[in-house]
Scaffold this motif. Structure first.
Motif, PDB file in Angstrom:
ATOM      1  N   ARG A  28       0.765  -1.158   0.068  1.00 24.42           N
ATOM      2  CA  ARG A  28      -0.152  -0.010   0.006  1.00 24.42           C
ATOM      3  C   ARG A  28       0.915   1.071   0.028  1.00 24.42           C
ATOM      4  O   ARG A  28       1.784   1.179   0.919  1.00 24.42           O
ATOM      5  N   ILE A  31      -8.044   3.219   8.216  1.00 25.89           N
ATOM      6  CA  ILE A  31      -9.293   3.683   8.779  1.00 25.89           C
ATOM      7  C   ILE A  31      -9.168   2.942  10.004  1.00 25.89           C
ATOM      8  O   ILE A  31      -8.862   1.828  10.186  1.00 25.89           O
ATOM      9  N   HIS A  62      -5.993  14.358  10.154  1.00 22.93           N
ATOM     10  CA  HIS A  62      -7.347  14.036  10.589  1.00 22.93           C
ATOM     11  C   HIS A  62      -7.266  12.425  10.505  1.00 22.93           C
ATOM     12  O   HIS A  62      -6.399  11.759   9.966  1.00 22.93           O
ATOM     13  N   PRO A  75      -6.992  -1.452   6.916  1.00 19.84           N
ATOM     14  CA  PRO A  75      -7.426  -1.153   5.327  1.00 19.84           C
ATOM     15  C   PRO A  75      -7.903  -2.545   4.965  1.00 19.84           C
ATOM     16  O   PRO A  75      -8.289  -3.471   5.736  1.00 19.84           O
ATOM     17  N   SER A  76      -8.455  -2.521   4.058  1.00 21.30           N
ATOM     18  CA  SER A  76      -9.038  -3.894   3.251  1.00 21.30           C
ATOM     19  C   SER A  76      -7.929  -4.845   3.132  1.00 21.30           C
ATOM     20  O   SER A  76      -6.771  -4.536   2.918  1.00 21.30           O
ATOM     21  N   ARG A  90      -8.814  14.897  -1.663  1.00 24.39           N
ATOM     22  CA  ARG A  90      -8.984  14.728  -0.203  1.00 24.39           C
ATOM     23  C   ARG A  90      -8.904  13.676   0.538  1.00 24.39           C
ATOM     24  O   ARG A  90      -8.506  13.929   1.694  1.00 24.39           O
ATOM     25  N   GLY A 146      -6.777   8.043  -0.931  1.00 30.57           N
ATOM     26  CA  GLY A 146      -7.021   7.032  -1.538  1.00 30.57           C
ATOM     27  C   GLY A 146      -7.754   7.181  -3.074  1.00 30.57           C
ATOM     28  O   GLY A 146      -7.779   6.113  -3.886  1.00 30.57           O
TER      29      GLY A 146
HETATM   30  P1  AMP Z   1      -9.471   1.068   2.688  1.00 28.70           P
HETATM   31  O1  AMP Z   1      -8.765   1.045   3.970  1.00 28.70           O
HETATM   32  O2  AMP Z   1      -8.610   0.243   1.671  1.00 28.70           O
HETATM   33  O3  AMP Z   1     -10.926   0.882   2.627  1.00 28.70           O
HETATM   34  O4  AMP Z   1      -9.271   2.752   2.159  1.00 28.70           O
HETATM   35  C1  AMP Z   1      -9.505   3.645   3.028  1.00 28.70           C
HETATM   36  C2  AMP Z   1     -10.107   4.780   2.298  1.00 28.70           C
HETATM   37  O5  AMP Z   1     -10.303   6.010   3.304  1.00 28.70           O
HETATM   38  C3  AMP Z   1      -8.972   5.382   1.485  1.00 28.70           C
HETATM   39  O6  AMP Z   1      -9.388   5.877   0.270  1.00 28.70           O
HETATM   40  C4  AMP Z   1      -8.161   6.718   2.296  1.00 28.70           C
HETATM   41  O7  AMP Z   1      -7.660   7.611   1.451  1.00 28.70           O
HETATM   42  C5  AMP Z   1      -9.590   7.165   3.211  1.00 28.70           C
HETATM   43  N1  AMP Z   1      -8.899   7.805   4.562  1.00 28.70           N
HETATM   44  C6  AMP Z   1      -8.496   6.891   5.450  1.00 28.70           C
HETATM   45  N2  AMP Z   1      -8.075   7.933   6.401  1.00 28.70           N
HETATM   46  C7  AMP Z   1      -8.361   9.066   5.754  1.00 28.70           C
HETATM   47  C8  AMP Z   1      -7.796  10.442   6.371  1.00 28.70           C
HETATM   48  N3  AMP Z   1      -7.337  10.384   7.699  1.00 28.70           N
HETATM   49  N4  AMP Z   1      -8.135  11.479   5.481  1.00 28.70           N
HETATM   50  C9  AMP Z   1      -8.594  11.328   4.210  1.00 28.70           C
HETATM   51  N5  AMP Z   1      -9.065  10.068   3.685  1.00 28.70           N
HETATM   52  C10 AMP Z   1      -8.727   8.919   4.522  1.00 28.70           C
END
Ligand code: AMP
Ligand code: MG
Length: 363
Positions: free
Chosen positions: A73, A80, A132, A157-158, A242, A245
């Motif tokens: 990654r 998340i 954030h 993440p996934s 923003r 991902g």
């Molecule tokens: P995944 O974990 O593969 O489902 O991807 C997580 C998604 O959430 C991605 O598109 C990240 O860019 C988005 N994401 C997670 N944390 C943040 C954050 N702090 N700010 C903006 N986007 C986030």
């Protein structure tokens, strides 16, 4: 090479590599064993209602780094975090607005990830250096039990190799990550089947950064002012995203996928059947993703995603179908699309990403 444990409550019905160590356990014992491994810095994949997550303790910096390495990654794509109780949010967030609190009370546990200002003592590996942190509470008993057993939020993440469709079955995780992670907890098929909705809050306003099962319509019915991140209206990769991902092409099968759009389903089906025949004659292995169980074109792999009337079925079956196409070495995938509106936005967002811009309008 890492020995991977597979925790199940019963003998697995799918083929498991001999290097994978199968442990048949009840959920409580599984979560205790898995939490112990995670406390020591291990990575364990687990089912949520959206897709399988690859979990690391937010308190373990080395484990967090390993998540990026193992998946391949990009380091600027944040993770998340997952909590099992609303009270846990203050371990991660420096501020919780009234709107955030109301959203958590209404939609958690559920597929809604909310961005909060991050506390200073949270590892910046999780947020990829951003200010954030994304937090959600998964609606799956095993995921909640695992977070409880660990006693800390889980960053996840996934649980797929970066770039591939997300896993919605335990064997998808093993296909990508066996011998690379410490364990997988088999929680069966994920109910939702696509990743969570990601939202940002600006005052009283909600901005959807990634569409998911909790739709703009759901958030408006709840009484909020909602808009979509402008990039979601187009299908180009934003240069200043923003949600980081957004700049990566996700969810892609190995075969080239083409979406067929139009007002007349019968015409779309005729076009897919004709196209499939032409491609087969050129020697390609062809797959089709359809929304009418009576439509049975002559292809190497045919998937009925569900009725056009049910976005929930379409979402649940999409990644299973894309991954099966890969397993069968399908070269060309022909998929019926829907208008990208309302509650169909999340399904079509994932399908567009998988298609990388190949769209044909049938008129
Ligand atoms: P995944 O974990 O593969 O489902 O991807 C997580 C998604 O959430 C991605 O598109 C990240 O860019 C988005 N994401 C997670 N944390 C943040 C954050 N702090 N700010 C903006 N986007 C986030
Ligand atoms: Mg992912």
């Amino acid at each position: 090479m890492q020995q991977t444990v597979l925790w199940t409550t019963d003998l697995p019905m799918y083929e498991v590599k001999t290097s994978v160590h199968v442990r048949i356990r009840d959920t409580v014992t599984t979560c205790q064993e898995a939490a112990q491994i995670m406390q020591a810095g291990g990575l364990v994949a687990f089912a949520t209602e959206t897709v399988y997550g690859l979990g690391a303790s937010v308190l373990h910096e080395e484990a967090l780094k390993k998540v990026f390495l193992v998946k391949g990654r990009p380091q600027d794509n944040p993770l998340i975090t997952h909590v099992s109780q609303i009270d846990q949010v203050i371990q991660l967030a420096s501020e919780v607005s009234d709107l955030a609190r109301a959203l958590m009370n209404r939609f958690w546990p559920g597929p809604l990830s909310i961005l909060f200002p991050v506390r200073d003592d949270v590892s910046r590996i999780v947020t990829a250096g951003l200010d954030h942190v994304a937090i959600r509470m998964p609606n799956h008993p095993q995921a909640l039990a695992l977070i409880d057993a660990l006693g800390a939020p889980i960053a996840a993440p996934s649980a797929n190799q970066s770039g591939k469709p997300s896993p919605t079955l335990a064997h998808h995780v093993l296909d990508d990550l066996a011998d690379k992670i410490d364990g997988v907890i088999d929680g069966g098929a994920c109910d939702v089947g696509i990743e969570s909705t990601v939202i940002e809050l600006q005052g009283d306003h909600i901005i959807i950064l990634r569409p998911g099962r909790i739709s703009a319509e759901d958030l408006r019915e709840f009484g909020a002012e909602v808009s979509l991140d402008p990039f979601l209206e187009h299908h180009e990769i934003p240069s200043k995203p923003r949600a980081p991902g957004q700049k990566y092409r996700h969810y892609a099968p190995q075969g080239q996928l083409t979406i067929y759009l139009g007002d007349d389903s019968q015409k779309i089906e005729e076009r897919i059947a004709k196209e499939a025949q032409a491609l087969a004659q050129q020697g390609f292995k062809v797959g089709a993703l359809v929304m009418n169980s009576d439509f049975t074109p002559n292809v190497d792999a045919l998937f009925y995603l569900g009725s056009l009337a049910s976005f929930t079925e379409l979402e649940k079956n999409l990644y299973v179908a894309l991954r099966s196409c890969d397993d069968r070495h399908i070269d060309r995938i022909l998929a019926q699309g829907t208008p990208e509106v309302g509650r169909y936005r999340a399904f079509m967002n994932r399908l567009y990403k998988a298609a990388g811009g190949n769209v044909i309008t049938v008129s």
